[in-house]
Design an enzyme around this catalytic site. Structure first.
Site, short mmCIF file in Angstrom:
data_model
loop_
_atom_site.label_atom_id
_atom_site.label_comp_id
_atom_site.label_asym_id
_atom_site.label_seq_id
_atom_site.Cartn_x
_atom_site.Cartn_y
_atom_site.Cartn_z
N GLY A 95 0.80 -1.21 0.00
CA GLY A 95 0.00 0.00 0.00
C GLY A 95 0.82 1.25 0.00
O GLY A 95 0.68 2.11 -0.87
N SER A 144 -7.60 1.04 -4.26
CA SER A 144 -7.48 2.47 -3.99
C SER A 144 -6.04 2.91 -3.72
O SER A 144 -5.81 4.07 -3.39
CB SER A 144 -8.36 2.84 -2.80
OG SER A 144 -7.98 2.08 -1.67
N TYR A 145 -5.05 2.02 -3.83
CA TYR A 145 -3.66 2.43 -3.62
C TYR A 145 -3.14 3.08 -4.90
O TYR A 145 -2.74 2.43 -5.84
CB TYR A 145 -2.79 1.25 -3.20
CG TYR A 145 -3.09 0.73 -1.80
CD1 TYR A 145 -3.84 1.49 -0.90
CD2 TYR A 145 -2.62 -0.49 -1.37
CE1 TYR A 145 -4.11 1.03 0.38
CE2 TYR A 145 -2.89 -0.96 -0.09
CZ TYR A 145 -3.63 -0.19 0.78
OH TYR A 145 -3.89 -0.64 2.04
N GLY A 146 -3.12 4.38 -4.86
CA GLY A 146 -2.88 5.19 -6.05
C GLY A 146 -4.21 5.83 -6.41
O GLY A 146 -5.23 5.16 -6.42
N LYS A 148 -7.84 -5.41 -1.82
CA LYS A 148 -9.02 -4.91 -1.11
C LYS A 148 -9.81 -4.03 -2.08
O LYS A 148 -9.22 -3.19 -2.76
CB LYS A 148 -8.58 -4.08 0.11
CG LYS A 148 -7.73 -4.85 1.10
CD LYS A 148 -7.37 -4.06 2.33
CE LYS A 148 -6.34 -3.00 2.12
NZ LYS A 148 -4.98 -3.48 1.76
#
Ligand SMILES: NC(=O)c1ccc[n+]([C@@H]2O[C@H](COP(=O)([O-])OP(=O)(O)OC[C@H]3O[C@@H](n4cnc5c(N)ncnc54)[C@H](OP(=O)(O)O)[C@@H]3O)[C@@H](O)[C@H]2O)c1
Length: 323
Positions: free
Chosen positions: A11, A52-54, A86
Protein backbone atom coordinates in the site's frame (compact mmCIF):
# COMPACT_ATOMS: atom_id res chain seq x y z
CA UNK A 1 -4.81 -23.30 10.28
CA UNK A 2 -2.15 -21.48 8.30
CA UNK A 3 1.13 -20.72 10.08
CA UNK A 4 1.33 -17.06 11.05
CA UNK A 5 4.18 -15.79 9.00
CA UNK A 6 4.53 -12.27 7.66
CA UNK A 7 2.75 -10.64 4.76
CA UNK A 8 4.03 -7.95 2.44
CA UNK A 9 2.03 -4.75 2.16
CA UNK A 10 2.34 -2.76 -1.00
CA UNK A 11 0.00 0.00 0.00
CA UNK A 12 2.44 2.62 1.13
CA UNK A 13 4.49 2.22 -2.01
CA UNK A 14 1.62 3.53 -4.00
CA UNK A 15 1.01 6.24 -1.45
CA UNK A 16 4.40 7.47 -0.34
CA UNK A 17 6.40 7.13 -3.53
CA UNK A 18 3.93 7.33 -6.28
CA UNK A 19 1.14 9.58 -5.16
CA UNK A 20 2.64 12.19 -2.92
CA UNK A 21 5.98 12.55 -4.65
CA UNK A 22 4.91 11.82 -8.18
CA UNK A 23 5.51 8.65 -10.07
CA UNK A 24 9.23 8.05 -10.46
CA UNK A 25 9.43 5.13 -12.84
CA UNK A 26 12.37 2.87 -13.66
CA UNK A 27 14.74 3.11 -10.67
CA UNK A 28 11.90 2.99 -8.16
CA UNK A 29 10.29 0.05 -9.84
CA UNK A 30 13.58 -1.84 -10.13
CA UNK A 31 14.17 -1.47 -6.40
CA UNK A 32 10.61 -2.46 -5.61
CA UNK A 33 10.84 -5.45 -7.89
CA UNK A 34 13.98 -6.70 -6.16
CA UNK A 35 12.28 -6.13 -2.80
CA UNK A 36 9.26 -8.14 -3.96
CA UNK A 37 11.28 -11.14 -5.18
CA UNK A 38 13.60 -11.08 -2.15
CA UNK A 39 10.59 -11.00 0.20
CA UNK A 40 9.02 -14.03 -1.48
CA UNK A 41 12.29 -15.95 -1.54
CA UNK A 42 12.66 -15.25 2.15
CA UNK A 43 9.29 -16.78 3.03
CA UNK A 44 6.89 -13.82 3.17
CA UNK A 45 3.76 -15.53 1.90
CA UNK A 46 0.97 -12.98 1.53
CA UNK A 47 0.83 -9.95 -0.74
CA UNK A 48 -1.70 -7.30 0.20
CA UNK A 49 -2.84 -4.47 -2.04
CA UNK A 50 -5.97 -2.43 -2.73
CA UNK A 51 -7.65 -0.92 -5.73
CA UNK A 52 -7.48 2.47 -3.99
CA UNK A 53 -3.66 2.43 -3.62
CA UNK A 54 -2.88 5.19 -6.05
CA UNK A 55 -5.48 7.79 -7.00
CA UNK A 56 -6.39 9.92 -10.02
CA UNK A 57 -4.31 8.86 -13.00
CA UNK A 58 -2.39 6.51 -10.70
CA UNK A 59 -5.54 4.65 -9.66
CA UNK A 60 -4.73 0.97 -9.20
CA UNK A 61 -0.98 1.55 -9.57
CA UNK A 62 -0.18 -0.64 -6.52
CA UNK A 63 -1.99 -3.61 -8.09
CA UNK A 64 -0.52 -2.95 -11.52
CA UNK A 65 3.03 -3.14 -10.17
CA UNK A 66 2.30 -6.37 -8.34
CA UNK A 67 0.62 -7.82 -11.45
CA UNK A 68 3.74 -7.04 -13.51
CA UNK A 69 6.01 -8.65 -10.91
CA UNK A 70 3.80 -11.74 -10.65
CA UNK A 71 4.12 -12.34 -14.38
CA UNK A 72 7.78 -13.10 -13.76
CA UNK A 73 7.29 -15.27 -10.69
CA UNK A 74 7.75 -19.00 -11.35
CA UNK A 75 4.53 -21.00 -10.92
CA UNK A 76 5.95 -23.13 -8.09
CA UNK A 77 6.57 -19.94 -6.06
CA UNK A 78 3.24 -18.40 -7.01
CA UNK A 79 1.41 -21.46 -5.67
CA UNK A 80 2.84 -20.83 -2.19
CA UNK A 81 1.61 -17.27 -1.75
CA UNK A 82 -1.72 -15.57 -1.26
CA UNK A 83 -2.34 -12.59 -3.55
CA UNK A 84 -4.89 -10.43 -1.79
CA UNK A 85 -6.42 -7.14 -2.73
CA UNK A 86 -9.02 -4.91 -1.11
CA UNK A 87 -11.96 -3.40 -2.96
CA UNK A 88 -13.18 -0.05 -1.66
CA UNK A 89 -16.91 0.12 -0.86
CA UNK A 90 -17.18 3.65 -2.28
CA UNK A 91 -20.71 5.11 -1.90
CA UNK A 92 -21.33 4.73 -5.65
CA UNK A 93 -20.55 1.01 -5.53
CA UNK A 94 -23.95 -0.12 -4.33
CA UNK A 95 -26.08 -3.23 -4.43
CA UNK A 96 -25.14 -6.87 -4.76
CA UNK A 97 -23.30 -6.29 -8.05
CA UNK A 98 -21.70 -3.06 -6.86
CA UNK A 99 -18.16 -4.46 -6.73
CA UNK A 100 -18.28 -6.58 -9.89
CA UNK A 101 -16.64 -4.05 -12.18
CA UNK A 102 -14.02 -3.16 -9.56
CA UNK A 103 -13.25 -6.86 -9.11
CA UNK A 104 -12.78 -7.41 -12.84
CA UNK A 105 -10.48 -4.39 -13.12
CA UNK A 106 -8.38 -5.38 -10.10
CA UNK A 107 -8.11 -8.95 -11.33
CA UNK A 108 -6.97 -7.67 -14.70
CA UNK A 109 -4.31 -5.46 -13.12
CA UNK A 110 -3.18 -8.46 -11.07
CA UNK A 111 -2.96 -10.51 -14.27
CA UNK A 112 -5.72 -12.90 -13.13
CA UNK A 113 -3.63 -14.08 -10.19
CA UNK A 114 -5.73 -12.70 -7.33
CA UNK A 115 -6.54 -15.39 -4.76
CA UNK A 116 -8.29 -13.35 -2.08
CA UNK A 117 -10.64 -10.38 -2.31
CA UNK A 118 -11.28 -8.29 0.80
CA UNK A 119 -13.88 -5.63 1.55
CA UNK A 120 -11.60 -2.67 2.37
CA UNK A 121 -13.66 -1.20 5.18
CA UNK A 122 -16.99 -1.60 6.88
CA UNK A 123 -19.88 0.62 5.70
CA UNK A 124 -21.80 -0.18 8.88
CA UNK A 125 -21.43 3.28 10.42
CA UNK A 126 -22.82 5.23 7.44
CA UNK A 127 -24.62 2.75 5.15
CA UNK A 128 -25.29 -0.41 7.14
CA UNK A 129 -27.48 -1.97 4.41
CA UNK A 130 -24.65 -1.77 1.91
CA UNK A 131 -22.15 -4.02 3.66
CA UNK A 132 -24.09 -7.27 3.54
CA UNK A 133 -25.09 -6.71 -0.08
CA UNK A 134 -21.54 -6.07 -1.20
CA UNK A 135 -20.32 -9.09 0.72
CA UNK A 136 -23.03 -11.23 -0.85
CA UNK A 137 -21.79 -10.00 -4.21
CA UNK A 138 -18.29 -11.22 -3.33
CA UNK A 139 -19.94 -14.51 -2.32
CA UNK A 140 -21.44 -14.73 -5.83
CA UNK A 141 -17.96 -14.32 -7.33
CA UNK A 142 -16.75 -17.11 -5.06
CA UNK A 143 -19.61 -19.40 -6.10
CA UNK A 144 -18.84 -18.74 -9.76
CA UNK A 145 -15.28 -19.90 -9.06
CA UNK A 146 -13.82 -16.47 -9.88
CA UNK A 147 -12.21 -16.08 -6.46
CA UNK A 148 -10.82 -18.58 -3.95
CA UNK A 149 -11.02 -16.63 -0.70
CA UNK A 150 -12.92 -13.73 0.88
CA UNK A 151 -11.67 -11.38 3.58
CA UNK A 152 -12.83 -8.41 5.64
CA UNK A 153 -10.96 -5.32 6.80
CA UNK A 154 -11.57 -2.61 9.41
CA UNK A 155 -14.44 -4.64 10.85
CA UNK A 156 -15.04 -4.91 14.60
CA UNK A 157 -15.90 -8.13 16.46
CA UNK A 158 -19.70 -7.71 16.43
CA UNK A 159 -19.89 -7.22 12.68
CA UNK A 160 -17.24 -9.87 12.07
CA UNK A 161 -19.35 -12.39 13.96
CA UNK A 162 -22.53 -11.32 12.20
CA UNK A 163 -21.04 -11.36 8.69
CA UNK A 164 -19.16 -14.59 9.33
CA UNK A 165 -22.42 -16.33 10.33
CA UNK A 166 -24.36 -14.86 7.39
CA UNK A 167 -21.80 -16.15 4.91
CA UNK A 168 -21.54 -19.47 6.74
CA UNK A 169 -25.31 -19.91 6.31
CA UNK A 170 -24.65 -19.61 2.57
CA UNK A 171 -21.87 -22.20 2.81
CA UNK A 172 -19.13 -19.61 2.26
CA UNK A 173 -16.19 -19.04 4.56
CA UNK A 174 -14.69 -15.69 5.55
CA UNK A 175 -10.97 -16.47 5.36
CA UNK A 176 -9.39 -13.38 6.88
CA UNK A 177 -9.85 -10.12 8.72
CA UNK A 178 -7.33 -7.29 8.76
CA UNK A 179 -7.24 -4.59 11.39
CA UNK A 180 -4.67 -2.06 12.49
CA UNK A 181 -2.62 -3.64 15.27
CA UNK A 182 0.77 -2.58 16.62
CA UNK A 183 2.45 -1.46 19.81
CA UNK A 184 1.13 1.99 18.89
CA UNK A 185 -2.56 1.16 18.46
CA UNK A 186 -4.75 1.88 21.45
CA UNK A 187 -5.20 -1.31 23.51
CA UNK A 188 -8.80 -2.45 23.46
CA UNK A 189 -10.93 -5.40 24.38
CA UNK A 190 -12.05 -5.48 20.74
CA UNK A 191 -8.62 -6.85 19.73
CA UNK A 192 -9.06 -9.78 22.12
CA UNK A 193 -12.59 -10.40 20.88
CA UNK A 194 -11.49 -10.40 17.25
CA UNK A 195 -8.67 -12.81 18.05
CA UNK A 196 -11.06 -15.17 19.82
CA UNK A 197 -13.50 -15.17 16.89
CA UNK A 198 -10.58 -15.84 14.53
CA UNK A 199 -9.29 -18.73 16.66
CA UNK A 200 -12.73 -20.31 16.98
CA UNK A 201 -13.49 -20.13 13.27
CA UNK A 202 -10.04 -20.50 11.71
CA UNK A 203 -10.08 -16.99 10.27
CA UNK A 204 -6.67 -15.53 9.45
CA UNK A 205 -6.05 -12.57 11.78
CA UNK A 206 -4.01 -9.95 9.90
CA UNK A 207 -2.39 -6.89 11.49
CA UNK A 208 -1.78 -3.92 9.23
CA UNK A 209 0.66 -1.06 9.90
CA UNK A 210 2.54 -3.25 12.43
CA UNK A 211 5.45 -0.79 12.59
CA UNK A 212 3.25 2.24 13.24
CA UNK A 213 4.30 3.53 9.77
CA UNK A 214 7.92 3.05 10.84
CA UNK A 215 7.80 4.97 14.16
CA UNK A 216 8.51 1.81 16.16
CA UNK A 217 11.75 1.28 14.25
CA UNK A 218 13.20 4.63 15.34
CA UNK A 219 15.81 4.50 18.15
CA UNK A 220 14.63 6.34 21.31
CA UNK A 221 17.17 9.17 20.95
CA UNK A 222 16.50 9.90 17.26
CA UNK A 223 14.06 12.36 15.63
CA UNK A 224 14.21 11.78 11.87
CA UNK A 225 12.11 13.96 9.58
CA UNK A 226 10.04 11.92 7.13
CA UNK A 227 9.56 13.19 3.58
CA UNK A 228 5.79 13.52 3.48
CA UNK A 229 3.86 16.23 5.30
CA UNK A 230 1.36 13.84 6.89
CA UNK A 231 4.09 11.61 8.29
CA UNK A 232 5.99 14.67 9.57
CA UNK A 233 2.95 15.73 11.58
CA UNK A 234 2.37 12.19 12.88
CA UNK A 235 6.00 11.68 13.87
CA UNK A 236 6.11 15.10 15.61
CA UNK A 237 3.08 14.15 17.68
CA UNK A 238 4.05 10.57 18.52
CA UNK A 239 7.86 10.43 18.79
CA UNK A 240 8.28 12.49 22.02
CA UNK A 241 5.57 10.44 23.78
CA UNK A 242 6.94 7.02 22.92
CA UNK A 243 10.49 7.24 24.27
CA UNK A 244 9.93 4.73 27.09
CA UNK A 245 8.26 2.25 24.76
CA UNK A 246 10.95 2.61 22.10
CA UNK A 247 13.68 2.28 24.76
CA UNK A 248 12.25 -1.08 25.77
CA UNK A 249 11.99 -2.14 22.12
CA UNK A 250 15.61 -1.10 21.57
CA UNK A 251 16.79 -3.04 24.64
CA UNK A 252 15.01 -6.22 23.54
CA UNK A 253 16.35 -5.82 20.01
CA UNK A 254 19.93 -5.62 21.34
CA UNK A 255 19.48 -8.85 23.29
CA UNK A 256 18.63 -10.73 20.08
CA UNK A 257 21.01 -8.75 17.84
CA UNK A 258 17.87 -7.94 15.92
CA UNK A 259 16.30 -4.71 14.69
CA UNK A 260 13.51 -2.75 16.41
CA UNK A 261 11.32 -3.63 13.42
CA UNK A 262 11.72 -7.31 14.24
CA UNK A 263 10.69 -6.72 17.87
CA UNK A 264 7.55 -4.85 16.72
CA UNK A 265 6.67 -7.62 14.24
CA UNK A 266 7.23 -10.35 16.81
CA UNK A 267 5.06 -8.52 19.32
CA UNK A 268 2.23 -8.70 16.76
CA UNK A 269 2.93 -12.40 16.18
CA UNK A 270 2.94 -13.00 19.95
CA UNK A 271 -0.67 -11.76 19.93
CA UNK A 272 -1.67 -14.42 17.42
CA UNK A 273 -1.82 -12.11 14.41
CA UNK A 274 0.08 -12.16 11.15
CA UNK A 275 1.69 -8.77 10.45
CA UNK A 276 1.39 -7.19 7.00
CA UNK A 277 4.47 -5.03 6.89
CA UNK A 278 5.01 -2.21 4.41
CA UNK A 279 8.45 -2.79 2.90
CA UNK A 280 10.17 -0.74 0.22
CA UNK A 281 13.76 -2.00 0.08
CA UNK A 282 15.55 -5.35 -0.09
CA UNK A 283 17.06 -4.57 3.32
CA UNK A 284 13.56 -4.21 4.81
CA UNK A 285 12.52 -7.50 3.18
CA UNK A 286 15.49 -9.26 4.76
CA UNK A 287 14.89 -7.60 8.10
CA UNK A 288 11.19 -8.56 8.21
CA UNK A 289 11.93 -12.17 7.32
CA UNK A 290 14.58 -12.37 10.06
CA UNK A 291 11.81 -11.86 12.62
CA UNK A 292 10.66 -15.37 11.71
CA UNK A 293 13.88 -16.78 13.24
CA UNK A 294 13.10 -15.89 16.84
CA UNK A 295 10.24 -15.13 19.27
CA UNK A 296 9.68 -12.95 22.30
CA UNK A 297 9.67 -14.60 25.73
CA UNK A 298 6.49 -14.39 27.81
CA UNK A 299 8.00 -11.75 30.09
CA UNK A 300 9.22 -9.62 27.14
CA UNK A 301 5.73 -9.77 25.63
CA UNK A 302 4.20 -8.75 28.98
CA UNK A 303 6.65 -5.85 29.43
CA UNK A 304 5.82 -4.60 25.93
CA UNK A 305 2.09 -4.96 26.71
CA UNK A 306 2.62 -2.91 29.86
CA UNK A 307 4.47 -0.07 28.13
CA UNK A 308 1.97 -0.13 25.28
CA UNK A 309 -0.84 0.45 27.79
CA UNK A 310 1.16 3.20 29.49
CA UNK A 311 1.88 4.99 26.23
CA UNK A 312 -0.27 8.10 25.78
CA UNK A 313 0.22 8.56 22.05
CA UNK A 314 -1.54 6.26 19.61
CA UNK A 315 -1.93 5.84 15.89
CA UNK A 316 -5.11 7.31 14.38
CA UNK A 317 -7.77 4.64 13.76
CA UNK A 318 -9.67 4.14 10.55
CA UNK A 319 -12.88 6.11 11.27
CA UNK A 320 -15.05 3.56 9.42
CA UNK A 321 -14.04 0.65 11.65
CA UNK A 322 -17.28 -0.95 12.77
CA UNK A 323 -18.19 -2.17 16.26
N1 LIG B 1 -6.80 -2.46 5.56
C1 LIG B 1 -6.41 -1.22 5.63
O1 LIG B 1 -7.22 -0.30 5.75
C2 LIG B 1 -4.93 -0.91 5.62
C3 LIG B 1 -4.48 0.34 6.04
C4 LIG B 1 -3.12 0.60 6.03
C5 LIG B 1 -2.23 -0.38 5.60
N2 LIG B 1 -2.69 -1.59 5.17
C6 LIG B 1 -1.75 -2.63 4.66
O2 LIG B 1 -0.70 -2.83 5.57
C7 LIG B 1 0.54 -2.61 4.91
C8 LIG B 1 1.59 -2.12 5.87
O3 LIG B 1 1.16 -0.98 6.55
P1 LIG B 1 1.92 0.41 6.45
O4 LIG B 1 2.85 0.42 5.31
O5 LIG B 1 0.84 1.42 6.53
O6 LIG B 1 2.70 0.53 7.82
P2 LIG B 1 3.92 -0.22 8.51
O7 LIG B 1 4.14 -1.56 7.95
O8 LIG B 1 3.67 -0.07 9.95
O9 LIG B 1 5.14 0.76 8.17
C9 LIG B 1 5.75 0.79 6.94
C10 LIG B 1 6.97 1.70 6.98
O10 LIG B 1 7.91 1.23 7.92
C11 LIG B 1 9.22 1.42 7.43
N3 LIG B 1 9.93 0.14 7.49
C12 LIG B 1 9.56 -1.05 6.96
N4 LIG B 1 10.44 -2.00 7.28
C13 LIG B 1 11.40 -1.41 8.01
C14 LIG B 1 12.59 -1.86 8.64
N5 LIG B 1 12.96 -3.13 8.57
N6 LIG B 1 13.33 -0.98 9.31
C15 LIG B 1 12.98 0.33 9.40
N7 LIG B 1 11.85 0.83 8.84
C16 LIG B 1 11.09 -0.04 8.16
C17 LIG B 1 9.13 1.94 6.01
O11 LIG B 1 9.36 3.33 6.09
P3 LIG B 1 10.30 4.10 5.04
O12 LIG B 1 9.45 4.31 3.87
O13 LIG B 1 10.62 5.38 5.75
O14 LIG B 1 11.49 3.23 4.77
C18 LIG B 1 7.69 1.69 5.64
O15 LIG B 1 7.17 2.68 4.81
C19 LIG B 1 0.19 -1.66 3.77
O16 LIG B 1 1.15 -1.69 2.75
C20 LIG B 1 -1.15 -2.21 3.33
O17 LIG B 1 -0.98 -3.35 2.51
C21 LIG B 1 -4.02 -1.87 5.19
Amino acid sequence: MKKRKIGIGFGTWAWGNKLVWGYEAETDDILLKKTFFDAIDRGLDLVDSADSYGTGSLFGQGEKLIGDFLEELPKRKLKKITIATKLAPFPWRIGRNGLNKAFQESNQRLQGKMTRVQLHWSTFRYAPWQEEQLLNGLGDLYEKGLIKEIGLSNTGPKRLNFLYQKMKDRGIKINSIQVQLSLLTKPSLEDENIKNICDENEIEYLAYSPLGLGILTIPPNKYPKPKTFLRQKLFQRILPKTIELRTLIANISKKYSASQAQVALNWVRSHGAKPIVGIRTPFQAKDASSALNWSLTKSEKESLDFYRKKCIANMPQNPFTSP
